[in-house]
Each structure stands twice: as C-alpha cells, then as structure tokens.
Design a protein around this motif. Structure first.
Motif, PDB file in Angstrom:
ATOM      1  N   TYR A 975       0.846  -1.199   0.000  1.00 41.09           N
ATOM      2  CA  TYR A 975       0.000   0.000   0.000  1.00 41.09           C
ATOM      3  C   TYR A 975       0.881   1.249   0.000  1.00 41.09           C
ATOM      4  N   ARG A 976       0.259   2.365  -0.466  1.00 42.93           N
ATOM      5  CA  ARG A 976       0.967   3.652  -0.420  1.00 42.93           C
ATOM      6  C   ARG A 976       0.401   4.492   0.715  1.00 42.93           C
ATOM      7  N   LEU A 977       1.306   5.159   1.431  1.00 44.49           N
ATOM      8  CA  LEU A 977       0.929   6.034   2.536  1.00 44.49           C
ATOM      9  C   LEU A 977       1.102   7.484   2.066  1.00 44.49           C
ATOM     10  N   VAL A 978       0.005   8.256   2.025  1.00 44.33           N
ATOM     11  CA  VAL A 978       0.055   9.655   1.581  1.00 44.33           C
ATOM     12  C   VAL A 978      -0.450  10.563   2.694  1.00 44.33           C
ATOM     13  N   ALA A 979      -0.004  11.800   2.662  1.00 44.47           N
ATOM     14  CA  ALA A 979      -0.385  12.757   3.705  1.00 44.47           C
ATOM     15  C   ALA A 979      -0.522  14.151   3.098  1.00 44.47           C
ATOM     16  N   GLY A 980      -1.216  15.021   3.815  1.00 41.67           N
ATOM     17  CA  GLY A 980      -1.392  16.412   3.399  1.00 41.67           C
ATOM     18  C   GLY A 980      -2.155  17.179   4.460  1.00 41.67           C
ATOM     19  N   LEU A 981      -2.529  18.381   4.118  1.00 35.05           N
ATOM     20  CA  LEU A 981      -3.254  19.264   5.029  1.00 35.05           C
ATOM     21  C   LEU A 981      -4.447  19.880   4.288  1.00 35.05           C
ATOM     22  N   TYR A 982      -5.560  20.131   4.992  1.00 36.22           N
ATOM     23  CA  TYR A 982      -6.716  20.769   4.367  1.00 36.22           C
ATOM     24  C   TYR A 982      -7.431  21.648   5.392  1.00 36.22           C
ATOM     25  N   ASP A 983      -8.195  22.579   4.858  1.00 35.05           N
ATOM     26  CA  ASP A 983      -9.003  23.482   5.681  1.00 35.05           C
ATOM     27  C   ASP A 983     -10.313  22.778   6.002  1.00 35.05           C
ATOM     28  N   PRO A 984     -10.594  22.449   7.242  1.00 34.84           N
ATOM     29  CA  PRO A 984     -11.805  21.678   7.555  1.00 34.84           C
ATOM     30  C   PRO A 984     -13.101  22.437   7.269  1.00 34.84           C
ATOM     31  N   SER A 985     -13.054  23.773   7.208  1.00 36.84           N
ATOM     32  CA  SER A 985     -14.285  24.531   6.957  1.00 36.84           C
ATOM     33  C   SER A 985     -14.671  24.521   5.493  1.00 36.84           C
ATOM     34  N   THR A 986     -13.707  24.345   4.605  1.00 34.60           N
ATOM     35  CA  THR A 986     -13.997  24.365   3.168  1.00 34.60           C
ATOM     36  C   THR A 986     -13.611  23.067   2.468  1.00 34.60           C
ATOM     37  N   GLY A 987     -12.757  22.258   3.091  1.00 28.69           N
ATOM     38  CA  GLY A 987     -12.258  21.051   2.452  1.00 28.69           C
ATOM     39  C   GLY A 987     -11.117  21.309   1.494  1.00 28.69           C
ATOM     40  N   GLN A 988     -10.724  22.562   1.323  1.00 25.40           N
ATOM     41  CA  GLN A 988      -9.655  22.882   0.376  1.00 25.40           C
ATOM     42  C   GLN A 988      -8.298  22.531   0.971  1.00 25.40           C
ATOM     43  N   ARG A 989      -7.483  21.830   0.156  1.00 22.65           N
ATOM     44  CA  ARG A 989      -6.179  21.397   0.638  1.00 22.65           C
ATOM     45  C   ARG A 989      -5.145  22.510   0.536  1.00 22.65           C
ATOM     46  N   LEU A 990      -4.181  22.474   1.462  1.00 23.54           N
ATOM     47  CA  LEU A 990      -3.055  23.392   1.385  1.00 23.54           C
ATOM     48  C   LEU A 990      -2.193  22.971   0.195  1.00 23.54           C
ATOM     49  N   PRO A 991      -1.913  23.903  -0.720  1.00 27.60           N
ATOM     50  CA  PRO A 991      -1.183  23.509  -1.939  1.00 27.60           C
ATOM     51  C   PRO A 991       0.183  22.878  -1.647  1.00 27.60           C
ATOM     52  N   VAL A 992       0.520  21.874  -2.470  1.00 29.15           N
ATOM     53  CA  VAL A 992       1.849  21.257  -2.434  1.00 29.15           C
ATOM     54  C   VAL A 992       2.486  21.510  -3.803  1.00 29.15           C
ATOM     55  N   PRO A 993       3.527  22.327  -3.866  1.00 32.34           N
ATOM     56  CA  PRO A 993       4.131  22.646  -5.166  1.00 32.34           C
ATOM     57  C   PRO A 993       4.516  21.382  -5.936  1.00 32.34           C
ATOM     58  N   GLY A 994       4.100  21.357  -7.198  1.00 29.48           N
ATOM     59  CA  GLY A 994       4.451  20.238  -8.057  1.00 29.48           C
ATOM     60  C   GLY A 994       3.550  19.044  -7.918  1.00 29.48           C
ATOM     61  N   GLN A 995       2.563  19.086  -7.024  1.00 25.38           N
ATOM     62  CA  GLN A 995       1.662  17.945  -6.817  1.00 25.38           C
ATOM     63  C   GLN A 995       0.234  18.401  -7.107  1.00 25.38           C
ATOM     64  N   SER A 996      -0.336  17.907  -8.176  1.00 26.82           N
ATOM     65  CA  SER A 996      -1.665  18.356  -8.583  1.00 26.82           C
ATOM     66  C   SER A 996      -2.727  17.982  -7.559  1.00 26.82           C
ATOM     67  N   ALA A 997      -2.540  16.854  -6.861  1.00 30.31           N
ATOM     68  CA  ALA A 997      -3.520  16.438  -5.863  1.00 30.31           C
ATOM     69  C   ALA A 997      -3.277  17.099  -4.512  1.00 30.31           C
ATOM     70  N   ASN A 998      -2.220  17.907  -4.401  1.00 24.72           N
ATOM     71  CA  ASN A 998      -1.881  18.601  -3.147  1.00 24.72           C
ATOM     72  C   ASN A 998      -1.750  17.614  -1.976  1.00 24.72           C
ATOM     73  N   GLU A 999      -0.977  16.534  -2.238  1.00 24.51           N
ATOM     74  CA  GLU A 999      -0.666  15.558  -1.204  1.00 24.51           C
ATOM     75  C   GLU A 999       0.731  15.007  -1.479  1.00 24.51           C
TER      76      GLU A 999
END
Length: 1009
Positions: A975-999
C-alpha cells in the motif's frame, strides 16, 4: 443720551441692532449642540449651577463633561445668571452614552459625537439654561463690537467723520458668518473676544496717551488674566503685554524703576484675573509627590483628562517626555489642506461652501493685503499701527500652529480660534486694507468697511435662513398636547393615545376646503414604557361599507423619532396625511392601528381603533397620472427619500402597481386602500433609483441610503452561534494569532440580527489561559457605539476591534470567550446559546487558540532527526515544510512492514513553520491500494489539536503523531501512505508545489505476512 450724542452713535446702534437680530435668528434656527463643543459648555454650566463649586474629583468631572478641566469663567457666568430649576423637566436629551437616543440620529457616523435631540420643549429647566448660554453669547459679542467701535474711534482721533470711520470698522467684522454663528451658540470664544478686545483698547490708549495713567497696566493685565480663565488659548496673550511694556520703555526711555513698576502692575492684574484659578487647580490636583515639581505642576493644567492632544504634546515637550504623549492617529493632512480649512472657517464656520465663493474670498484677501502695501505710502495712521496689529494677530496664530504640528488634522485649527481673540485688530486691518483703494479725501476710505459689512450681512442672512431640520415634535414637560386637541384614551400598551386633532375638519365634522388635497391628522401620544420595536402607525379612511379608501403609514416625525427611541414621559406629536383625490362624497370613519413585526397592535378589546367620523363634501377628482405624495403634498419630479421616511402613491385606475428597485427586485407596498398605496423606506434598501410602474405611467424615487447589509462579508472561520434568538455570530477573523504580552489582539466578529432587538446588549470578551484565568478583554458595544437597539432584522454587522492583553500574561495558548449580556442595574443577565432549538446553559462562544509569547511544549523541537528525511514545502508561499517522518509498527518498532496482527500504523510527521498561516489546517493520512482507492484514513489537527497551524511561529518544528487504524479485513498487499493538510471549513487542501492532488506520497507499506 442727548440728541447730538444719539446722532453720533446712530451708526453703531444700527449695526448692533442688525447684528443682534441676525444672531438671534441664527440662534433660533440652529439646533442645540450645533456649535463647537456646545454640549460640553452646557454640561459645565449645568454642573456649576447645580453644585456651586468647581469639579475636581473624577466623578464630578464625568458629570460636568469633557470641558470641565478647562477655565470656567464663561460657564460660571452663565450658571450665576441662571435662576431656573434644573431638577424639573424639561431636560436636555443628551445622546452620549444613551443608546436609546442614538435611534433618533439619522447619520450613524454622528453617533460618537456629543449631540442633543432638539425637542419642542419650553425654555425652562435645562433647555432654559442652554438658551441663556446662547443669549449671553450674543450679548457678549455685541459688547465686543462696542469695544471695537471705541478702539476705531480712538485711533481716528478728532476727525469730523470719526464716528463714520468707527462704524465702518465695526461693520467689517460684525457680519462675518463665523462671527455671527459663534456668537449665536453657547461658546466661550465670545467672552474671550471681549476680554482681549478690552486689552487691545487699553493698549492703544497707553500708546496714544504716552503711558498715562499708570493704573491702566493693572487693567491690561486684568483683561488678559480674565481671557486666560475663559480659554487657555489666551496663554500667548501675556507676550503681547510684555511686548507693549518693552515698546513703551524703548520709546520713552524709562528707568529700571519705572519698568519694574509697570511690570509689577501688569503682573498683579494677571494674578487678579487668572491666578485664583491656577492656584485652586494646583492645590487640589497637583501631582508633585509622585511626578516631581515640574511634571507635577504641569499635569493638572496640561494633562487634565487627557483629551486635548495639543496640551499632551506641549506637556511632553516641557517635561522632557515624563508626562504627555500625542496619540498617533490616521487621517493626517498636509499644510495646504490645513491652511485652506483655516482660511475657509475664518469666514464661515460651516466651511464647505462653493469654490466660486472660496476664490472670491481669496481675491478679497489679496486685495486687502495689497491695500496695506498701498496705504503704507499714503497713511501715517497705517504706517504707525499696521506692524503692531499684524504682530497682535500673529500672536494668536501660534497656538493653532502648535496644535497642527502636534496632531496634523483639520480640526487642529479653525478660523474662529484666530478671529475672536484678534477681532479688534482684524476690524482695523480689513477696513484699512479695503480703504486704501478708495479716495483719501474725507470719509471715502471708510466705505470699504461698509461694503464688506454689507456683503457679509447678505451672506450671514442667507445662512440664518438655511434649512435646518425642524425640532422633533416631542415635549418632555407639560403641556404635552395643545388645549384644542380632542381627548382620547386609547391604550396600546407601551404607548397611549391621549388626543388627536383634525385641523381641516369643522365643528360639524364636515371636511374639507375645496383646495385641500389631503386630510391632515395630528395624533398626540404619551410614552408609558419602553417600546420593544419600531411601530409603524397607520391611518385609514373607511367608508360606510367598511372598505378602506385612503391610507397613510409612517413612523413618528417621518422616521426621525422611531418608537424605540421614546422614553417614558415623552409626549410625541405624529402627523399623517390621507389623500382625498378620487374619494366619493359621504361619511367616513378615521381608523388607527399600530403595525408591529407580529401584526397590528390594537387597544384592549377593540378590533379597530375608530377616532372619529367625518363628512366629505367635495373631494378633489383623481388625476389621470401616477402621483407621488409626501407630507400631504404631491411631489413633482424625482423625489429623494431617506430610510424610515413615508411616501404615498395614488394611481388613476385598477392596473397593477409595481415598484422596481435598482437591482430589478419588486418591492411590495406596505398598505393599499382605494387608489392610495403606502410605503415606508426600509433601511435595508440599497441606494439608487426606484421606478413606479402603473399601466402606461412611470415615476421615479431616489432612495438616499447606504443600505444596511444583509449579506455577510468574507469570513475566515464560519460559525452559526445563536444567542437567545436575538442575534447570531456568523464567524470571525483573527488576522494575528500570535501576540506578545502588553499588546492588543485584533479580531473581527461578524454578527447578524435575527429581528429588531429591543434592548441595548453589551458584548463581553474574556481572554483566558488553559486553566481559565482571564488575562485580557473588556465589555463594549459593537463598533464601540453601535448599540444593538439600532440593528434591523437580518442586518449583518462586522465588528473589528482589538483586545488588550495584560503585560504579565504568561506564555501559552489562550482562548477568547465571546458573548452578550443585558445590564440589569448592578447585575447582568447573559444571553444563552440556543442549541438544538432549546436554550442552553452555555452563554459564550470560544475562539482560538491564540498564542501569547513563546513557550515550550512536548510537541515542539529545536531540531528534528526523522527516520525518513524529506524537504517538502507546503503552501503557495512555502508556509511550512515537511522535514520527514517516522513509521512504527504495532509494537513501536521502526518498520515499513505491518503484520496481520497490527491494528494501526503509527506515524510521526515533523513539520517546520516557515511563514504564518491564516487558518487552522487538519492533517490527513491515507492508505491507498494499488488501484488508488483509500482503504484506511485518519484526519486530525496537528499535535492532536493542541497546537493549530494558525499559531505556528516561523522557525518552530512541530511533532505531529498520527495513529492510522487498519481495518480487520484489510487483505495483505503493498500500500501507499500519503499525507497532506486541508481546511476543515472548506475542504480545500493546502497547496503542495508540483503535486496536482496537493498531497505527498510518504512511503510504501506492506500489510500482511
């Protein structure tokens, strides 16, 4: 007075009569509190009249107003001459800190100012004291003109036209609009002008009579002393007294003994005039014990209540920074802006006048100055006195200049601050400057003063008749209604109708004159208790079939005195107008209703309140076009309306009527009867043009209204916290989540009224630490002055302010509690939150956390050595960096392999803060199979919510431990383990440069044997 003497002074008498008449008319037409600091002068005089002593304690000074730390002579004079009863109505309806009276202030920007509601009360009680203060101002200014006249008379000498010249001199200043206006209001400028004009006359006499008699030096000092205890701006006047003595000394060659004698006499006069006040203040209020001699003696004079920025700046300068400091404010201006306003307000206190007039005054001023140059060669009188008069005037320009230097705002210096102290000098300077352009023979040079006086008289006359709003139709002292009113006793709960009047109805109930287009009705109300809402009053004419044929709806005083502003004891006259056009002759009943949010409010036991019946003889015919009515009259052209105002529309046929707003929305009329439609301008309506469409006809209304917003602005953190079904907190913005102790924390709270709020609710904020101890916050009204009484249903109020943090607040995470309460005497009742439709025991919303200072915590590191290093930035501005992670199996061993017995994956993420984030993000960790499906996930705020991202400081390293639970039925695989951050009020993820899925893909994990 002999006939010859009367003839000599006829010019002066005429000028005085014209001036007093003009000033009195201006005083009558000018609302109370329209003059500069007029409310403060009234409050000071009221305190002195009630108590008979100077206010020195903080409590006394609060009661006496913000001018109570200033010299008292003018207010004391008014108080001494007043012989009325201040303990009985009518009372002045002062608005400061009385939110219910703010409802009657149409311009919300004026609410923080010290205003008074102008009523129709008789001139007794507090109203009588205020009017006496204005009358004394007029008398004092008239006496000033007499002194100026004699100054001019004395300088001209024994010329045959000396009285004509003196009259021209007085005319040049008597009718300047600023002089007339300030003379018509309660002000200390007038007494200041009289005292300094008397000093100028005394100084001129000493110069002309070669220093005789000596007691005049005592008198000169006395006039200046009295000026100083009238207003501290006269503190520059002793320089003139000193200059006078030096000038005479140099001219006459006095001995040192003579100089000392003259100085002693002048100083004695100063002490007699002003010394008593300075000594009293210093004995009562000096702070020598804690500040030392210099600062301790300066403090009670220059600091006082700390409201005058100029005094604070001077105190800071003189004390070497020990006391006083100018508060830095926005809105600073340039020199030319200050000079322009100073020049404009010299001529007219209300300094916004047309550009053509402004340039004409500039041309006039240039003509006067050029006249001095021209007259210098022609007139020995001008050569002798011009330098002294210019120096005299410039002395009083020093304080406005100092004031501008310290605070650099337009109110730092106004024209009356120069005109009144130097009025005698300006009378001569203006007259001589204009006279230099006229023939030198006989009385010709003095015609310039008459010409200027005539022009100023016309200007001031136009100002005197300008359209101020009439007083509110309110009385607080008997009689509350006229004797001719027909008695009534209709009890509507908080309001009682005590009488009514129909001026157009005859004793036999017939109505009306053939030219009458509308029936006028006057209703006389008595306020019995506080009204919970702004009731709309409705009058209808009902025919014998029970059908309403004409209707009027409106607020009292056409929206200027809404019922929530009424106070117990108020008597209020309300006028309504019912169009008669198109009605059939016959008998009609006049019916009254109060309309509230819940429907009509009727007297007990009545379905309709019938006031009387009238007989219409010959109603006018209905016009064949749409007509718009206001105040009982049809209005031609486009009509401009303000919030709460009433308007009626009559239509000639049964076509549908539509009112289309600027956003193309259709506005429904409030009521309709026969051919009459009634509207009341809602404060929520937007500014713009409203089109009335009926059949083939159109008419337009212009609503002059900023519009109370009902849509919230962008909100950083959204909420829906309902406080007692009165108002709700929609969300908040915290632009700065990291604060040092002894600073202020900015915050914006966005509220919405759920309906018209009946009470003045106070908001509380409490900044507390994790243990609940409070380290900051205070109680206030939204926007400091915007009482909840003013809010309308659905209105959105964005409230930006800053919360003080105590200097000794220890480092840590803090939370802000916010709520509202209703003051009940010495107690308070908090508004509970509504949860699941029920009132709860919770009375506040908690905002945060907020970080105060720097602190250590288990989840913070100075360095990081992750098992798997990374250097992955997050955020558009590289706000944070993922430095790496640790991965452990079920028993805590570092591993990328999890056995089938493992029920979770233990992951430790190492974040580094590089730049502040404006919100709190949540960490997500997903376990993905080969097909990209998420088979396990866990979301949590970093550090388990103990340290939100919004409070991270640049350079900090945060340890974020995540336990990812694994399903029992998870098949063995990679399995692959991925991580990221998002704003719980909007669901919008904090951008990750170079990663279209922001993870970020962390690693591959093998599950199973």
């Amino acid at each position: 007075m002999t006939p010859s003497l009367l003839k000599s002074y006829a010019g002066l008498i005429l000028v005085l009569l014209l001036f007093v008449t003009l000033a009195f008319i201006t005083s009558l037409r000018t609302p109370l509190a329209a003059g500069p600091d007029e409310t403060a002068h009234f409050m000071f005089a009221r305190f002195l009249a009630q108590h008979g002593y100077l206010p020195f304690s903080p409590e006394d000074r609060t009661a006496a107003g913000y001018k109570s730390d200033q010299p008292p002579l003018n207010s004391a004079l008014v108080a001494a001459l007043y012989g009325g009863n201040l303990d009985a109505p009518p009372y002045a309806k002062l608005t400061h800190n009385v939110p219910r009276r703010h409802i009657a202030i149409m311009d919300l920007a004026e609410i923080p100012n010290w205003l008074v509601l102008n009523t129709e009360d008789p001139w007794r009680g507090e109203i009588g004291l205020w009017r006496l203060g204005r009358l004394i101002s007029i008398i004092v200014s008239a006496l000033t003109l007499v002194v100026v006249y004699h100054t001019g008379l004395f300088l001209v000498g024994d010329q045959p036209w000396r009285h004509l010249a003196a009259t021209a001199t007085v005319s040049a200043v008597a009718f300047i609009p600023t002089f007339v206006f300030i003379s018509s209001v309660f002000s200390y400028e007038n007494l200041l002008g009289l005292c300094l004009s008397l000093f100028l006359l005394t100084a001129v006499y000493l110069v002309e009579r070669n220093d005789r008699p000596r007691w005049l030096y005592l008198l000169a000092g006395l006039w200046i002393g009295l000026a100083i205890v009238t207003k501290l701006s006269a503190l520059t006047a002793p320089l003139l007294l000193l200059g006078l003595i030096i000038f005479l000394w140099r001219r006459a060659g006095w001995s040192w003994r003579t100089v000392t004698e003259r100085l002693a006499l002048a100083a004695l006069g100063l002490l007699l005039g002003a010394g008593w006040w300075f000594v009293t203040v210093e004995l009562a209020l000096n702070r020598v014990d804690d500040l030392g001699w210099l600062a301790g003696l300066l403090h009670p004079i220059l600091i006082a209540d700390g409201s005058d920025q100029t005094s604070l700046g001077v105190a800071e300068l003189l004390s070497g920074g020990q006391i006083g400091a100018v508060v830095k404010t926005g809105g600073r201006i340039f020199w030319y802006e200050w000079l322009e306003r100073f020049f404009r307000s010299f001529w007219q206190y209300q300094w916004h006048f047309p550009a053509l007039l402004y340039y004409s005054l500039l041309l006039l001023t240039g003509l006067i100055i050029a006249g001095w140059v021209r007259g210098w060669r022609r007139s020995a009188l001008l050569r002798r006195w011009l330098p002294l008069l210019l120096l005299y005037s410039a002395t009083f320009l020093l304080l406005p200049l100092v004031r501008f230097i310290f605070i650099q705002q337009t109110h730092a210096g106004l024209g009356q601050h120069l005109l009144f102290p130097a009025v005698g000098a300006f009378a001569l300077l203006l007259t001589w400057g204009l006279g230099a352009w006229l023939p030198t023979s006989k009385a010709w040079p003095w015609l310039g003063g008459f010409a200027l006086g005539l022009a100023m008289f016309v200007w001031s006359g136009l100002q005197a008749v300008q359209l101020y709003e009439p007083p509110l139709p309110v009385r607080t002292a008997p009689p509350l209604q006229p004797a001719h009113a027909e008695a009534a006793n209709l009890d509507f709960g908080p309001l009682l109708l005590t009488g009514f009047s129909l001026p157009q109805v005859n004793k036999d109930s017939t109505c009306c004159a053939a030219a009458a287009s509308a029936l006028t009705a006057q209703l006389f109300w008595h306020s019995q208790e506080i009204a919970p809402e702004n009731y709309i009053m409705e009058l209808r004419l009902i025919d014998t079939d029970g059908q309403a044929q004409s209707v009027w709806t409106g607020h009292p005083a056409d929206g200027r005195y809404l019922t929530k502003a009424w106070e117990p004891g108020d008597g209020v006259r309300v006028e309504g107008w019912l169009p008669l056009s198109g009605l059939l002759p016959g008998r009609y009943a006049l019916a009254l209703r109060l309309l509230g949010a819940g429907g009509p409010l009727l007297p007990d036991g009545q379905a309709d309140a019938i006031l009387t019946e009238i007989e219409l003889a010959q109603p006018p015919p209905l016009p064949d076009t749409v007509r718009i009515w206001q105040s009982g009259q049809p209005v031609e052209g486009r009509i401009s309306l303000n919030p709460w105002q009433a308007v009626q529309i009559t239509v000639p046929s049964t076509c549908d009527l539509q009112l289309i707003g600027p956003d193309e929305t259709i506005v429904a009329p409030l009521a309709q009867a026969g051919s009459t439609w009634a509207l009341v301008i809602d404060p929520r309506w937007s500014r713009g043009e409203y089109t009335v469409r009926h059949c083939e006809n159109e008419a337009t209304l212009w609503v002059d209204n900023d519009g109370r917003p009902t849509t919230p602005p962008p909100i950083q953190t959204s909420l829906e916290a309902n406080f007692a079904n009165q108002l709700q907190l929609l969300g908040y913005n915290l632009p700065q989540r990291q604060i040092a102790p002894d600073q202020r924390m900015p915050v914006t709270l966005t509220w919405q009224a759920l309906h018209s709020i009946p009470a003045d609710l106070l908001m509380f904020t409490r900044l507390r630490d994790a243990e609940g101890q409070v380290w900051g916050g205070y109680d206030r009204r939204p926007r400091e002055f915007y009482s909840t009484l003013l809010w309308v249903a659905d209105e959105v109020v964005a409230d930006s302010f800053s919360i003080p943090v105590e200097a000794d607040a220890p480092p840590g995470l803090y939370y802000l509690d916010v709520g509202f309460y209703l003051p009940m005497g010495e107690a308070a009742v908090s508004l509970p939150l509504v949860q699941q439709g029920e009132m709860s025991d919770v009375s506040n919303v908690t905002i945060g956390p907020i970080k105060i200072g720097s602190f250590a915590a288990p989840f913070l590191r100075e360095t990081a050595t992750p098992q798997t290093p990374m250097d992955q930035p997050f955020g558009d501005d590289s706000n944070i960096t993922l430095l790496g992670f640790d991965l452990s199996d079920a028993v805590g061993q570092s591993s990328t392999n999890a056995t089938s017995e493992a029920h979770h994956v233990a992951l430790t993420l190492y974040w580094r803060s590089d730049a502040p984030l404006d919100r709190d993000y949540t960490t997500f960790v997903h376990l993905r199979n080969a097909g990209g499906e998420t088979v396990a996930q866990h979301d949590q705020p970093p550090a388990g919510g103990a340290y939100p991202t919004g409070v991270w400081s640049p350079g900090e390293i945060i340890v974020d431990e995540v336990r990812l639970p694994l399903p029992d039925s998870l098949p063995p695989a990679d399995y692959r383990l991925v991580a990221g951050l998002y704003d719980p009020s909007t669901g919008q993820r904090l951008p990750v440069p170079g990663q279209s899925a922001n993870e970020v893909m962390l690693t591959s994990v093998q599950i199973g044997p």
